[in-house]
Scaffold this motif. Structure first.
Motif, PDB file in Angstrom:
ATOM      1  N   TRP A   5      36.204  19.705  -1.484  1.00  0.00           N
ATOM      2  CA  TRP A   5      35.654  21.055  -1.287  1.00  0.00           C
ATOM      3  C   TRP A   5      35.307  21.272   0.180  1.00  0.00           C
ATOM      4  CZ3 TRP A   5      36.268  25.059  -4.136  1.00  0.00           C
ATOM      5  CH2 TRP A   5      36.399  24.942  -5.526  1.00  0.00           C
ATOM      6  N   SER A   6      34.827  20.233   0.852  1.00  0.00           N
ATOM      7  CA  SER A   6      34.490  20.373   2.260  1.00  0.00           C
ATOM      8  C   SER A   6      35.728  20.748   3.079  1.00  0.00           C
ATOM      9  CB  SER A   6      33.888  19.065   2.778  1.00  0.00           C
ATOM     10  OG  SER A   6      33.617  19.153   4.163  1.00  0.00           O
ATOM     11  N   TRP A   7      36.837  20.040   2.867  1.00  0.00           N
ATOM     12  CA  TRP A   7      38.064  20.373   3.589  1.00  0.00           C
ATOM     13  C   TRP A   7      38.587  21.739   3.200  1.00  0.00           C
ATOM     14  CZ3 TRP A   7      39.418  18.356   7.879  1.00  0.00           C
ATOM     15  CH2 TRP A   7      39.110  17.038   8.176  1.00  0.00           C
ATOM     16  N   TYR A   8      38.378  22.128   1.962  1.00  0.00           N
ATOM     17  CA  TYR A   8      38.798  23.463   1.532  1.00  0.00           C
ATOM     18  C   TYR A   8      38.028  24.535   2.304  1.00  0.00           C
ATOM     19  CZ  TYR A   8      39.122  27.613  -1.435  1.00  0.00           C
ATOM     20  OH  TYR A   8      39.287  28.887  -1.907  1.00  0.00           O
ATOM     21  N   VAL A   9      36.713  24.345   2.436  1.00  0.00           N
ATOM     22  CA  VAL A   9      35.904  25.313   3.181  1.00  0.00           C
ATOM     23  C   VAL A   9      36.307  25.351   4.647  1.00  0.00           C
ATOM     24  CG1 VAL A   9      33.544  25.797   3.958  1.00  0.00           C
ATOM     25  CG2 VAL A   9      33.955  25.136   1.584  1.00  0.00           C
ATOM     26  N   ILE A  10      36.520  24.166   5.244  1.00  0.00           N
ATOM     27  CA  ILE A  10      36.933  24.115   6.653  1.00  0.00           C
ATOM     28  C   ILE A  10      38.249  24.846   6.861  1.00  0.00           C
ATOM     29  CG2 ILE A  10      37.700  22.550   8.482  1.00  0.00           C
ATOM     30  CD1 ILE A  10      35.704  20.492   7.397  1.00  0.00           C
ATOM     31  N   ALA A  11      39.227  24.582   5.978  1.00  0.00           N
ATOM     32  CA  ALA A  11      40.525  25.257   6.094  1.00  0.00           C
ATOM     33  C   ALA A  11      40.378  26.761   5.925  1.00  0.00           C
ATOM     34  CB  ALA A  11      41.494  24.686   5.053  1.00  0.00           C
ATOM     35  N   PRO A  78      25.577  24.220  10.917  1.00  0.00           N
ATOM     36  CA  PRO A  78      26.525  23.759   9.886  1.00  0.00           C
ATOM     37  C   PRO A  78      27.296  24.918   9.274  1.00  0.00           C
ATOM     38  CG  PRO A  78      24.253  23.665   9.082  1.00  0.00           C
ATOM     39  CD  PRO A  78      24.175  23.970  10.542  1.00  0.00           C
ATOM     40  N   GLY A  79      28.608  24.908   9.456  1.00  0.00           N
ATOM     41  CA  GLY A  79      29.441  25.953   8.894  1.00  0.00           C
ATOM     42  C   GLY A  79      30.804  25.460   8.472  1.00  0.00           C
ATOM     43  N   PHE A  80      31.132  24.215   8.850  1.00  0.00           N
ATOM     44  CA  PHE A  80      32.421  23.626   8.494  1.00  0.00           C
ATOM     45  C   PHE A  80      32.227  22.590   7.385  1.00  0.00           C
ATOM     46  CE2 PHE A  80      33.478  24.906  12.935  1.00  0.00           C
ATOM     47  CZ  PHE A  80      34.535  25.751  12.634  1.00  0.00           C
ATOM     48  N   GLY A  81      32.078  23.044   6.175  1.00  0.00           N
ATOM     49  CA  GLY A  81      31.965  22.129   5.049  1.00  0.00           C
ATOM     50  C   GLY A  81      30.763  21.216   5.177  1.00  0.00           C
TER      51      GLY A  81
END
Length: 314
Positions: A5-11, A78-81
């Motif tokens: 989910w973290s990488w999904y949010v970053i992408a 904090p905004g990237f996952g």
């Protein structure tokens, strides 16, 4: 948040930022074949002409600066996952710091009441009124605005105290909380004497609330049969006469008032399923002094000050 989910949010964030940059670039450029800014051939009513003039450069650059600022904001906060941000800021930390400042201010406000005995605070009308306000904001959700409790929540206006009713015991209940556990005994009793054993034990517990227990047992055979089960399973916590144990939070079964239904079916349910009551600790929520004021108000409900104590100066 999981790594996926973290990488999904970053992408997703990067895709949106890139989309904003592309949209600005695509709409600001002029392509071969575009009409001149002052010639679009869209004319209404003879003199209303639509033009195709681009935005000024300073306006476009301002949009680009906004995107750069947004990227910097996401890096700093904090905004990237799961990325914690370069500043290390968290909403929880901000909350805790603000709470600490407010608590310090409140402690200073209530400093005149700090460390005073509960019975002295209960005799002070101003302190009782402050305690009543704290109770209304913090405790009334469970115990009711009149402090008379509800099923599963004790009545604080009577003289029945599962954990003891001295000023120090009431203060400890507020500061550190309590946890009372009545284990389910239905399986044990059923294994000893069948399902009727549960009913007999419940009948005996109900008989303990009568004015003359011995007379009740002589006339109620069901209750008399339940005494042996009570003596073998329940006396360890509630005592041989059912008067309870404040050290364990075991209630006095001879008291008329109880937190749970005192009907035969209600007592059966308690025996079969057990009970688990939790009084949350308020030391961290209210602090020492405000907890002391709330405890003084609660104690005063069952120990009203006399007229002379009510006029005592702070």
């Amino acid at each position: 948040m999981s790594h996926a989910w973290s990488w999904y949010v970053i992408a997703l964030v990067l895709l949106n930022v890139a989309g904003c940059v592309w949209l600005l670039w695509w709409t600001a450029r002029r392509r071969p074949g575009d009409p001149r800014p002052e010639d679009t051939s869209h004319v209404w009513d003879g003199d209303l002409t639509e033009y195709n003039k681009p935005l000024p450069k300073w306006w476009i650059n301002l949009f680009y600066l906004t995107i750069v600022f947004g990227i910097g904001y996401l890096v700093w906060y904090p905004g990237f996952g799961n990325f914690a941000g370069a500043s290390g800021w968290t909403s929880a930390g901000e909350h805790d710091a603000d709470k600490a400042r407010r608590d310090a201010l409140l402690e200073e406000t209530f400093r005149m009441y700090a460390g005073r005995p509960i019975d002295q605070l209960a005799a002070d009308p101003q302190a009782r009124e402050i305690g009543r306000s704290i109770f209304a904001n913090t405790c009334a959700a469970c115990h009711g605005s009149s402090a008379q409790g509800a099923p599963g929540y004790p009545n604080l206006t009577d003289d029945t105290w599962n954990w003891g009713g001295t000023p120090e015991q009431v203060l400890q209940s507020v500061l550190d909380g309590r946890e009372g556990i009545m284990p389910p005994l239905g399986t044990v009793l059923t294994g000893i004497g069948g399902d009727v054993a549960v009913t007999q034990t419940a009948a005996y517990v109900r008989a303990l609330r009568t004015a003359d227990v011995s007379q009740t047992l002589r006339t109620d055979q069901m209750a008399a049969m339940g005494q042996k089960y009570f003596d073998s399973l329940c006396v360890a916590c509630h005592g041989p006469q059912g008067h309870g144990n404040p050290d364990l939070g075991a209630p006095d079964l001879t008291a008329r008032n109880s937190m749970y239904p005192s009907s035969l079916d209600g007592i059966r349910a308690t025996i079969m399923q057990g009970r688990h009551g939790v009084m949350p600790a308020h030391r961290g929520l209210l602090g020492e002094t405000r907890s002391r004021l709330a405890a003084a108000y609660v104690w005063s409900l069952s120990n009203p000050p006399d007229a002379s104590a009510s006029t005592a100066a702070p």
